[in-house]
Design a protein around this motif. Structure first.
Motif, PDB file in Angstrom:
ATOM      1  N   ALA A 229       0.864  -1.184   0.000  1.00 24.41           N
ATOM      2  CA  ALA A 229       0.000   0.000   0.000  1.00 24.41           C
ATOM      3  C   ALA A 229       0.897   1.229   0.000  1.00 24.41           C
ATOM      4  O   ALA A 229       1.933   1.239   0.656  1.00 24.41           O
ATOM      5  N   GLY A 230       0.502   2.245  -0.720  1.00 19.92           N
ATOM      6  CA  GLY A 230       1.280   3.484  -0.737  1.00 19.92           C
ATOM      7  C   GLY A 230       1.259   4.142   0.639  1.00 19.92           C
ATOM      8  O   GLY A 230       0.342   3.925   1.416  1.00 19.92           O
ATOM      9  N   PRO A 231       2.301   4.960   0.936  1.00 19.46           N
ATOM     10  CA  PRO A 231       2.392   5.577   2.266  1.00 19.46           C
ATOM     11  C   PRO A 231       1.160   6.417   2.630  1.00 19.46           C
ATOM     12  O   PRO A 231       0.727   6.421   3.773  1.00 19.46           O
ATOM     13  N   ARG A 232       0.562   7.084   1.632  1.00 17.46           N
ATOM     14  CA  ARG A 232      -0.596   7.923   1.938  1.00 17.46           C
ATOM     15  C   ARG A 232      -1.789   7.068   2.375  1.00 17.46           C
ATOM     16  O   ARG A 232      -2.507   7.404   3.308  1.00 17.46           O
ATOM     17  N   ASP A 236      -3.643   7.271   5.912  1.00 16.46           N
ATOM     18  CA  ASP A 236      -5.078   7.564   5.984  1.00 16.46           C
ATOM     19  C   ASP A 236      -5.852   6.445   6.671  1.00 16.46           C
ATOM     20  O   ASP A 236      -6.824   6.702   7.380  1.00 16.46           O
ATOM     21  N   THR A 237      -5.436   5.189   6.441  1.00 11.97           N
ATOM     22  CA  THR A 237      -6.167   4.067   7.021  1.00 11.97           C
ATOM     23  C   THR A 237      -5.919   3.951   8.515  1.00 11.97           C
ATOM     24  O   THR A 237      -6.841   3.728   9.289  1.00 11.97           O
ATOM     25  N   THR A 238      -4.658   4.076   8.899  1.00 11.88           N
ATOM     26  CA  THR A 238      -4.318   3.815  10.294  1.00 11.88           C
ATOM     27  C   THR A 238      -4.412   5.073  11.148  1.00 11.88           C
ATOM     28  O   THR A 238      -4.533   4.980  12.365  1.00 11.88           O
ATOM     29  N   GLY A 239      -4.349   6.247  10.510  1.00 11.23           N
ATOM     30  CA  GLY A 239      -4.354   7.485  11.273  1.00 11.23           C
ATOM     31  C   GLY A 239      -3.077   7.685  12.079  1.00 11.23           C
ATOM     32  O   GLY A 239      -3.017   8.534  12.956  1.00 11.23           O
ATOM     33  N   LYS A 240      -2.076   6.886  11.778  1.00  9.57           N
ATOM     34  CA  LYS A 240      -0.807   7.010  12.508  1.00  9.57           C
ATOM     35  C   LYS A 240       0.214   7.769  11.661  1.00  9.57           C
ATOM     36  O   LYS A 240       0.182   7.683  10.437  1.00  9.57           O
ATOM     37  N   GLU A 241       1.111   8.477  12.350  1.00  9.15           N
ATOM     38  CA  GLU A 241       2.223   9.084  11.633  1.00  9.15           C
ATOM     39  C   GLU A 241       3.199   7.973  11.252  1.00  9.15           C
ATOM     40  O   GLU A 241       3.445   7.046  12.037  1.00  9.15           O
ATOM     41  N   LEU A 242       3.741   8.052  10.068  1.00  6.47           N
ATOM     42  CA  LEU A 242       4.628   6.985   9.620  1.00  6.47           C
ATOM     43  C   LEU A 242       6.046   7.239  10.138  1.00  6.47           C
ATOM     44  O   LEU A 242       6.511   8.366  10.129  1.00  6.47           O
ATOM     45  N   PRO A 243       6.708   6.196  10.621  1.00  4.50           N
ATOM     46  CA  PRO A 243       8.078   6.380  11.100  1.00  4.50           C
ATOM     47  C   PRO A 243       8.992   6.818   9.966  1.00  4.50           C
ATOM     48  O   PRO A 243       8.709   6.548   8.791  1.00  4.50           O
TER      49      PRO A 243
ATOM     50  N   GLY B 161     -10.109  -5.797   0.666  1.00 10.96           N
ATOM     51  CA  GLY B 161      -8.694  -5.616   0.329  1.00 10.96           C
ATOM     52  C   GLY B 161      -7.795  -6.161   1.421  1.00 10.96           C
ATOM     53  O   GLY B 161      -8.245  -6.399   2.542  1.00 10.96           O
ATOM     54  N   ALA B 162      -6.527  -6.363   1.083  1.00 10.22           N
ATOM     55  CA  ALA B 162      -5.547  -6.724   2.106  1.00 10.22           C
ATOM     56  C   ALA B 162      -5.344  -5.495   2.992  1.00 10.22           C
ATOM     57  O   ALA B 162      -5.442  -4.366   2.506  1.00 10.22           O
ATOM     58  N   TYR B 163      -5.086  -5.707   4.269  1.00 10.80           N
ATOM     59  CA  TYR B 163      -5.025  -4.574   5.193  1.00 10.80           C
ATOM     60  C   TYR B 163      -3.828  -3.666   4.896  1.00 10.80           C
ATOM     61  O   TYR B 163      -2.689  -4.135   4.897  1.00 10.80           O
ATOM     62  N   PRO B 164      -4.077  -2.373   4.652  1.00 15.58           N
ATOM     63  CA  PRO B 164      -2.967  -1.466   4.352  1.00 15.58           C
ATOM     64  C   PRO B 164      -2.416  -0.815   5.619  1.00 15.58           C
ATOM     65  O   PRO B 164      -2.425   0.403   5.760  1.00 15.58           O
ATOM     66  N   GLY B 165      -1.957  -1.614   6.553  1.00 16.71           N
ATOM     67  CA  GLY B 165      -1.486  -1.077   7.836  1.00 16.71           C
ATOM     68  C   GLY B 165       0.024  -0.994   7.925  1.00 16.71           C
ATOM     69  O   GLY B 165       0.749  -1.559   7.100  1.00 16.71           O
ATOM     70  N   LEU B 166       0.448  -0.297   8.950  1.00 14.02           N
ATOM     71  CA  LEU B 166       1.883  -0.118   9.184  1.00 14.02           C
ATOM     72  C   LEU B 166       2.596  -1.448   9.418  1.00 14.02           C
ATOM     73  O   LEU B 166       3.605  -1.769   8.789  1.00 14.02           O
TER      74      LEU B 166
END
Lengths: 285, 317
Positions: A229-232, A236-243, B161-166
């Motif tokens: 998944a792209g960084p954006r 947007d999905t997790t609402g977390k700031e990316l490291p 979709g597959a989960y787009p998580g960190l």
């Protein structure tokens, strides 16, 4: 008498006499370093000041990897159709025409066979300039045919990924290219022909979910964006700031998805060293 | 029962019919004739609505909250023979991807599918049917185990979709899906995949490569959801209907493009309106497909599967 006084009013140079500033005389890297483009070219399109790897296309990669830039292009004439009559804000058929005109390319991948350090190598190299390096039917078919060529002639295979993912304008047809290219990689694997995946900036979406992650070794250039998944979307999905450094080559190496990262200037050596080692051949100088 | 906006005429008639029946029971008025008329109108209305579904309406139906999910099919088709198997043997057990062994018509199957929840709590528990890499790795582990013992694989696909998580990215979501796709192209047992709801992109294909890919009538399958497609290509969420149209994501479109093998008919009013009939039709379709595939040797099976996927794509030259 003022030396700066205009004798005649306005600009009088005729258009045809105007001199163009040569395009791309200077290149500015993301950290703000200014580099002479000729020097950049001599340095494998890597900024000598900060090591930034500039995005390049198949033309440049072939130049870097094939001896004396000699190679035979495979299936050069395949081009995209518009099987779904896809239209968003623009017709897909028009997008294709515009991309062809802008890039002088037929689609987002070029495949070729040639000598690298004296031995045959098949390379499929994506071109980001063509609709974001997106994978549609043509990309899938050309990669499949290049893999077939490798299979028949027993030549190692290298894919250089540089792609935003599947091409939306071919919808499910482009999704199925993930399976189609995987079929060929499975056949290569069964025939024990080495397959190297080189991830360059960027390698995301459907490319990552297929051939880019399926090499006997997966390698990358420094600082490339690599992810599913792209960084954006992730933000947007997790609402977390990316490291910091999230989804970079270094991040993937750290998490175990790359075998190593290589500078572009060492690319040819590293690839051929791996091939000599894995096939138990004498190491070429 | 919940109703979608275009189903509202059905809801009205359904309520009228119920009222009519109550009046019939509670008073001496003979309403048989009136009830019959309403019933007929109800069926006609359903037929009319379901005959002319737009792609977007089908997308809505595929997400209908009352639609049967993977575990519903498992309960109906496998009953108490189902033995759930958990875990990817590496990180955890992904609740968005369920799997296990069970019998359908006397034949053992390894059944794997995405599972959505039916209320807020279970939706969160199931992560809305969006698997992490562990889900795909669990699926692959089960498929490999099935291959070892010659057990056919049945996958039920229903994912946004597959989960787009960190963490998903950290643990290699792309790699997990890629690995599954590759291994499924050469798995030496029959694979039957059924799209029972949403078939969103790599998340779906990660358990979706099969000898027979069946698609229920009111489902969708494509490279991206209409909403995301709208937001990327139109730069607004407002064009989902057009995107659904453009993506050719319905079962008839996918069949026409030869990207799926078969459409499974749903009862009038959709799978959610008559679950029992849906289960019977799906079971029949699975067993029919298995009967054909069971005749092939593992080598023929893999060859045919590979050929099928090699031929997907449309191009010039």
């Amino acid at each position: 008498m003022a030396w700066f006084k205009r004798k005649t009013k306005g600009i009088t140079t005729a258009t045809e006499e105007k001199k163009d500033t040569p395009k791309g005389l200077w290149y500015k890297s993301p950290t703000g370093k200014i580099i002479d483009t000729e020097e950049l070219e001599r340095n494998f399109y890597v900024s000598p000041e900060d090591g930034y790897h500039v995005r390049i296309g198949s033309k440049e990669y072939f130049e870097i990897l094939f001896d004396d830039n000699k190679f035979k292009e495979l299936d050069a004439n395949l081009s995209s159709k518009d099987p779904l009559n896809f239209e968003d804000t623009q017709k897909y058929s028009e997008r294709l025409k515009a991309a062809e005109k802008k890039t002088q390319l037929k689609d987002a991948v070029r495949c070729a066979v040639g000598k690298s350090k004296g031995k045959d190598l098949v390379i499929a190299c994506m071109d980001f300039a063509f609709i974001g390096g997106s994978m549609g039917s043509v990309v899938g078919e050309k990669i499949a045919r290049a893999a077939d060529y490798s299979l028949k002639k027993k030549i190692p295979f290298l894919i250089i990924s540089k792609s935003g993912g599947a091409r939306m304008m071919e919808a499910a047809l482009s999704l199925m290219q993930l399976a189609k290219t995987s079929v060929k990689l499975a056949q290569l694997a069964d025939a024990k022909i080495p397959y190297i995946s080189l991830c360059t900036d960027p390698t995301t979406g459907g490319t990552t979910a297929s051939f880019a992650m399926l090499g006997d070794i997966n390698i990358a250039e420094p600082g490339a964006l690599i992810g599913f998944a792209g960084p954006r979307v992730v933000r947007d999905t997790t609402g977390k700031e990316l490291p910091e450094g999230f989804q970079t080559s270094e991040f993937l190496l750290e998490h175990g998805f790359l075998d190593f990262i290589t500078q572009r200037k060492d690319l040819k050596d590293k690839i051929n060293l791996y091939l000599d080692l894995i096939t138990n051949q004498p190491i070429r100088a | 029962m919940e109703y979608l906006d275009f189903e509202l005429p059905i809801k009205d008639l359904q309520e009228q019919l119920e009222k009519c029946e109550i009046i019939g029971k509670e008073s001496d008025v003979d309403v048989t004739q009136t009830c019959k008329q309403i019933e007929k109108k109800l069926i006609d209305t359903k037929k009319e609505i379901y005959k002319n579904l737009t792609p977007w309406q089908r997308v809505q139906l595929s997400r209908h909250p009352n639609r049967p999910y993977t575990m519903d099919y498992i309960k109906a088709l496998l009953g108490n023979t189902f033995l759930e198997l958990h875990g990817d043997r590496g990180v955890k057990d992904d609740k968005a991807m369920v799997g296990g062994l069970g019998k359908i018509g006397g034949q053992s199957f390894m059944v794997i599918g995405q599972q959505k929840g039916y209320n807020t709590k279970t939706r969160q528990y199931r992560n809305f049917g969006m698997s992490n890499p562990e889900g795909y790795r669990k699926a692959l582990r089960l498929m490999k185990s099935a291959e070892k013992f010659g057990i056919p694989v049945l996958t039920l696909i229903d994912t946004p979709g597959a989960y787009p998580g960190l963490e998903a990215e950290e643990r290699g979501q792309g790699e997990a899906i890629a690995r599954n796709i590759l291994e499924m192209t050469r798995l030496k047992v029959p694979i039957i995949a059924v799209i029972i709801g949403e078939g969103a992109s790599g998340g779906a294909l990660g358990i979706g490569v099969g000898d027979r890919v069946l698609m229920l009538e009111n489902t969708w399958y494509s490279v991206i959801s209409p909403e995301s497609c709208s937001s990327i290509l139109w730069r607004s969420w407002e064009y989902k209907e057009q995107a659904a149209e453009a993506l050719k994501l319905t079962a008839p479109d996918m069949k026409k493009l030869k990207l799926v093998d078969e459409i499974v008919k749903e009862p009038l009013g959709g799978a959610h309106s008559d679950r029992a009939t849906t289960f019977i039709t799906v079971e029949k379709a699975i067993l029919n497909a298995f009967e054909d595939l069971n005749k092939l040797s593992p080598k023929e099976l893999v060859q045919q599967r590979m050929n099928k996927y090699e031929n997907m794509g449309v191009f010039k030259g």
